[in-house]
Motif scaffolding. Structure first.
Motif, short mmCIF file in Angstrom:
data_model
loop_
_atom_site.label_atom_id
_atom_site.label_comp_id
_atom_site.label_asym_id
_atom_site.label_seq_id
_atom_site.Cartn_x
_atom_site.Cartn_y
_atom_site.Cartn_z
N GLY A 2 51.16 31.07 34.93
CA GLY A 2 50.86 32.23 34.10
C GLY A 2 49.80 33.07 34.78
O GLY A 2 49.96 33.51 35.92
N ASN A 3 48.66 33.27 34.11
CA ASN A 3 47.54 34.00 34.71
C ASN A 3 46.34 33.10 34.98
O ASN A 3 45.23 33.57 35.19
CB ASN A 3 47.12 35.18 33.83
N LYS A 4 46.56 31.78 35.00
CA LYS A 4 45.49 30.81 35.20
C LYS A 4 45.63 30.08 36.54
O LYS A 4 46.74 29.91 37.06
CB LYS A 4 45.49 29.77 34.07
N LEU A 5 44.49 29.66 37.08
CA LEU A 5 44.45 28.82 38.27
C LEU A 5 43.97 27.43 37.88
O LEU A 5 43.02 27.28 37.10
CB LEU A 5 43.51 29.41 39.32
N GLY B 13 44.67 41.68 34.07
CA GLY B 13 46.00 42.06 33.62
C GLY B 13 47.12 41.51 34.47
O GLY B 13 48.25 42.02 34.43
N LEU B 14 46.85 40.46 35.23
CA LEU B 14 47.86 39.88 36.12
C LEU B 14 48.52 38.68 35.44
O LEU B 14 47.91 38.00 34.61
CB LEU B 14 47.23 39.46 37.44
N LYS B 15 49.78 38.40 35.83
CA LYS B 15 50.50 37.29 35.22
C LYS B 15 51.53 36.73 36.19
O LYS B 15 51.87 37.35 37.19
CB LYS B 15 51.19 37.75 33.94
N ASN B 16 51.99 35.54 35.85
CA ASN B 16 53.04 34.84 36.61
C ASN B 16 52.66 34.67 38.08
O ASN B 16 53.32 35.16 38.99
CB ASN B 16 54.38 35.57 36.48
N ILE B 17 51.58 33.92 38.31
CA ILE B 17 51.13 33.61 39.66
C ILE B 17 52.13 32.66 40.32
O ILE B 17 52.59 31.70 39.70
CB ILE B 17 49.74 32.93 39.62
#
Length: 288
Positions: free
Chosen positions: A241-244, A265-269
């Motif tokens: 998602g947007n988490k590391l 506002g970033l997503k889907n890493i």
């Protein structure tokens, strides 16, 4: 730090170069009390379409597969001057997974031609012209160990095999079957890492000692995750998602949340890469 619960499943083909709208970002990283601090986020892809598969030839330069008028070419971006140039001369196909040779400024990349032919090529740093590196080997993904040896995943029907390639002798050795797509050289070690599909259909991460060729199990990647990066010789990052999330081989045997890109506002890493000095992280996300 929060423990990770993944509810995703592997529904994508490991070796498919999917032409989704993706972007490449670079962010400075530093240790923090509960994980990682992210600083000075910079977008390095400035065009629509597929921008993916980053690597760092130096601390100030990044390579990636970039959309060039509908075709994937090798983009080279300077983080200081904030300028981009196309590394290769246009070919009949698209270039993917660009990586600098360890002992020269030339670049290797996988080319997928319009007729379906998929091979590994060398691109000259002076002329941009390409020459095929390994004949008759359908390489999907690869990583350098040194100027002589690379670890690669090679297409075999609907799966991939893990293959060790000697670039000098052109000899190949199939090590394992049913491998994942992410291959890494572990920083400051004699090891490389790879993943294999386990009995449950998930990916197990292994180390391969490049001197003895012994292999060692590290951990299972979280369900649904194919990509990872070593930020040093003991710590591994994945994105969801947007988490590391991080796994520390010297710590507890669990994935813990260490940073979030939600405020950006970033997503889907998906894919990531680390700079040679370990201070900058390249991240691929879904386009806004």
């Amino acid at each position: 730090m929060k423990k990770l619960l993944f509810l995703l499943t592997l529904t994508t083909t490991f070796f498919c170069f999917a032409q989704d709208n993706t972007d490449v970002y670079v962010v400075a990283i530093a240790p923090a009390y509960e994980g990682l601090q992210l600083l000075n986020l910079q977008k390095v892809s400035n065009n629509d379409g597929y921008n993916n598969q980053p690597s760092f030839p130096s601390n100030e330069t990044i390579l990636f597969a970039g959309n060039n008028e509908g075709q994937s070419d090798i983009a080279e971006y300077n983080l200081n001057s904030k300028t981009k140039k196309w590394f290769n001369k246009k070919t009949e196909g698209g270039e993917y997974s660009p990586q600098k040779f360890p002992t020269s400024n030339d670049v290797a990349a996988v080319r997928l031609d319009n007729d379906g032919l998929q091979r590994l090529y060398k691109y000259d740093s002076q002329t941009g012209k390409s020459t095929e590196l390994i004949k008759d080997l359908q390489i999907a993904y690869f990583a350098f160990y040194n100027y002589e040896k690379i670890l690669a995943t090679v297409l075999d029907s609907d799966k991939m095999n893990l293959v060790l390639i000697d670039l000098q002798s052109k000899k190949t050795d199939t090590l394992f079957y049913n491998a994942g797509r992410s291959l890494q050289k572990v920083p400051k070690t004699n090891s490389m890492s790879y993943s294999l599909v386990n009995e449950e259909g998930n990916l197990d991460l292994y180390l391969l000692d490049m001197n003895s060729y012994e292999n060692f199990f590290v951990t299972q990647l979280p369900i649904g995750i194919q990509d990872y990066v070593w930020i040093n010789d003991t710590q591994i990052l994945v994105g969801s998602g947007n988490k590391l999330y991080m796994y520390d081989t010297l710590g507890e045997s669990e994935w813990t949340r260490v940073a979030s890109l939600e405020d950006y506002g970033l997503k889907n890493i998906t894919r990531m890469a680390i700079s040679p000095n370990g201070k900058k992280l390249a991240i691929v996300t879904e386009s806004k």
